[in-house]
Design a protein around this motif. Structure first.
Motif, PDB file in Angstrom:
ATOM      1  N   GLU A 150      40.975  50.379 -20.544  1.00  0.00           N
ATOM      2  CA  GLU A 150      43.076  49.745 -20.350  1.00  0.00           C
ATOM      3  C   GLU A 150      42.048  49.522 -19.341  1.00  0.00           C
ATOM      4  O   GLU A 150      43.171  48.524 -18.545  1.00  0.00           O
ATOM      5  N   ILE A 151      41.618  49.590 -18.152  1.00  0.00           N
ATOM      6  CA  ILE A 151      41.207  48.832 -17.297  1.00  0.00           C
ATOM      7  C   ILE A 151      40.789  47.730 -16.991  1.00  0.00           C
ATOM      8  O   ILE A 151      41.718  46.679 -16.370  1.00  0.00           O
ATOM      9  N   TRP A 152      39.962  47.477 -17.737  1.00  0.00           N
ATOM     10  CA  TRP A 152      39.269  46.336 -18.525  1.00  0.00           C
ATOM     11  C   TRP A 152      40.564  45.084 -18.409  1.00  0.00           C
ATOM     12  O   TRP A 152      40.351  44.419 -18.208  1.00  0.00           O
ATOM     13  N   ASP A 153      41.008  45.742 -19.322  1.00  0.00           N
ATOM     14  CA  ASP A 153      42.249  44.450 -19.598  1.00  0.00           C
ATOM     15  C   ASP A 153      42.975  44.389 -18.876  1.00  0.00           C
ATOM     16  O   ASP A 153      43.847  42.922 -18.868  1.00  0.00           O
ATOM     17  N   ALA A 154      43.697  45.220 -18.022  1.00  0.00           N
ATOM     18  CA  ALA A 154      44.631  44.647 -16.929  1.00  0.00           C
ATOM     19  C   ALA A 154      44.099  43.886 -15.818  1.00  0.00           C
ATOM     20  O   ALA A 154      44.731  42.831 -15.429  1.00  0.00           O
ATOM     21  N   LEU A 155      42.389  44.452 -16.206  1.00  0.00           N
ATOM     22  CA  LEU A 155      42.020  43.612 -15.148  1.00  0.00           C
ATOM     23  C   LEU A 155      41.693  42.255 -15.511  1.00  0.00           C
ATOM     24  O   LEU A 155      42.476  41.233 -14.830  1.00  0.00           O
ATOM     25  N   ARG A 156      41.301  41.942 -16.809  1.00  0.00           N
ATOM     26  CA  ARG A 156      41.541  40.357 -17.565  1.00  0.00           C
ATOM     27  C   ARG A 156      43.139  39.721 -17.149  1.00  0.00           C
ATOM     28  O   ARG A 156      43.139  38.825 -17.058  1.00  0.00           O
ATOM     29  N   ALA A 157      44.260  40.695 -17.361  1.00  0.00           N
ATOM     30  CA  ALA A 157      45.200  39.941 -17.950  1.00  0.00           C
ATOM     31  C   ALA A 157      45.776  39.400 -16.458  1.00  0.00           C
ATOM     32  O   ALA A 157      46.321  38.558 -16.307  1.00  0.00           O
ATOM     33  N   ALA A 158      44.986  40.263 -15.518  1.00  0.00           N
ATOM     34  CA  ALA A 158      45.529  39.694 -13.558  1.00  0.00           C
ATOM     35  C   ALA A 158      44.682  39.399 -13.579  1.00  0.00           C
ATOM     36  O   ALA A 158      45.149  37.799 -12.708  1.00  0.00           O
ATOM     37  N   ALA A 159      43.596  39.149 -13.765  1.00  0.00           N
ATOM     38  CA  ALA A 159      43.357  37.363 -13.688  1.00  0.00           C
ATOM     39  C   ALA A 159      44.025  36.004 -14.511  1.00  0.00           C
ATOM     40  O   ALA A 159      42.926  35.005 -13.358  1.00  0.00           O
ATOM     41  N   ILE A 173      45.181  50.175 -10.130  1.00  0.00           N
ATOM     42  CA  ILE A 173      43.686  49.649  -9.831  1.00  0.00           C
ATOM     43  C   ILE A 173      43.812  49.972  -8.215  1.00  0.00           C
ATOM     44  O   ILE A 173      45.106  49.036  -8.030  1.00  0.00           O
ATOM     45  N   ILE A 174      42.789  49.885  -8.062  1.00  0.00           N
ATOM     46  CA  ILE A 174      42.825  50.016  -6.576  1.00  0.00           C
ATOM     47  C   ILE A 174      41.858  48.466  -5.677  1.00  0.00           C
ATOM     48  O   ILE A 174      40.671  48.708  -6.327  1.00  0.00           O
ATOM     49  N   SER A 212      40.018  41.708  -1.515  1.00  0.00           N
ATOM     50  CA  SER A 212      41.206  41.171  -2.175  1.00  0.00           C
ATOM     51  C   SER A 212      41.623  39.823  -2.819  1.00  0.00           C
ATOM     52  O   SER A 212      42.232  39.595  -3.726  1.00  0.00           O
ATOM     53  N   ASP A 213      40.107  39.466  -3.284  1.00  0.00           N
ATOM     54  CA  ASP A 213      40.347  38.483  -4.302  1.00  0.00           C
ATOM     55  C   ASP A 213      39.621  39.394  -5.728  1.00  0.00           C
ATOM     56  O   ASP A 213      39.943  38.287  -6.210  1.00  0.00           O
ATOM     57  N   MET A 214      40.505  40.349  -5.609  1.00  0.00           N
ATOM     58  CA  MET A 214      39.638  40.664  -7.202  1.00  0.00           C
ATOM     59  C   MET A 214      38.130  41.534  -7.769  1.00  0.00           C
ATOM     60  O   MET A 214      37.866  41.699  -8.905  1.00  0.00           O
ATOM     61  N   THR A 215      37.168  41.255  -6.572  1.00  0.00           N
ATOM     62  CA  THR A 215      35.735  41.121  -7.202  1.00  0.00           C
ATOM     63  C   THR A 215      35.216  42.703  -7.319  1.00  0.00           C
ATOM     64  O   THR A 215      34.068  42.575  -7.519  1.00  0.00           O
ATOM     65  N   LEU A 216      35.975  43.162  -6.182  1.00  0.00           N
ATOM     66  CA  LEU A 216      35.588  44.356  -6.534  1.00  0.00           C
ATOM     67  C   LEU A 216      36.872  45.688  -6.432  1.00  0.00           C
ATOM     68  O   LEU A 216      38.032  45.199  -5.524  1.00  0.00           O
ATOM     69  N   CYS A 217      37.029  45.938  -7.326  1.00  0.00           N
ATOM     70  CA  CYS A 217      38.001  46.791  -8.319  1.00  0.00           C
ATOM     71  C   CYS A 217      37.669  48.665  -8.638  1.00  0.00           C
ATOM     72  O   CYS A 217      36.765  48.763  -8.816  1.00  0.00           O
ATOM     73  N   TYR A 218      38.391  49.644  -7.808  1.00  0.00           N
ATOM     74  CA  TYR A 218      38.615  51.021  -8.458  1.00  0.00           C
ATOM     75  C   TYR A 218      39.618  51.303  -9.447  1.00  0.00           C
ATOM     76  O   TYR A 218      40.864  50.722  -8.797  1.00  0.00           O
ATOM     77  N   ASP A 219      39.444  52.036 -10.550  1.00  0.00           N
ATOM     78  CA  ASP A 219      40.286  52.970 -10.870  1.00  0.00           C
ATOM     79  C   ASP A 219      40.730  54.495 -10.074  1.00  0.00           C
ATOM     80  O   ASP A 219      39.630  54.228  -9.727  1.00  0.00           O
TER      81      ASP A 219
END
Length: 119
Positions: free
Chosen positions: A59-68, A84-85, A89-96
């Motif tokens: 679900e996090i990967w799906d959300a990251l793709r939608a955001a990207a 998602i944490i 700020s460019d989303m290259t590194l995030c955490y759940d």
């Protein structure tokens, strides 16, 4: 509630997203090649991060793709809604919320400066 001298924790969920800095691919590529690279990444992304034992990772990967793939304001809403944490700020590194790490390459977030455009 802390004592009067304590410093409140910064809410990392509130980090404002920014466009990635300009980047250059190792060689000039076409939009079709960039699209193929992105599809390959998203098809294999769950193997590179997140918590494999949890459905939330997908679900996090799906959300990251939608955001990207969204405009910045919508991307901001997506990451906040998914919990998602955003570390970079460019989303290259995030955490759940469980602390699992998700790294996104710049090519899924923006176009390279040496993209070959038709015409």
């Amino acid at each position: 509630m802390g004592c009067a001298g304590s410093t409140p924790k910064v809410d990392e969920h509130g980090k404002k997203l920014k466009k990635p800095k300009p980047w250059k691919h190792t060689q000039a590529i076409t939009p079709a090649q960039l699209s193929q690279m992105r599809e390959e990444f998203w098809d294999t992304a769950p193997h590179y991060g997140g918590q494999k034992a949890y459905r939330i990772s997908t679900e996090i990967w799906d959300a990251l793709r939608a955001a990207a793939e969204a405009e910045l304001s919508l991307a901001q809403t997506i990451v906040e809604s998914a919990g998602i944490i955003v570390s970079n700020s460019d989303m290259t590194l995030c955490y759940d919320e469980r602390g699992a790490k998700y790294e996104l390459p710049k090519y899924v977030l923006s176009e390279p400066t040496n993209l070959i455009r038709d015409g």
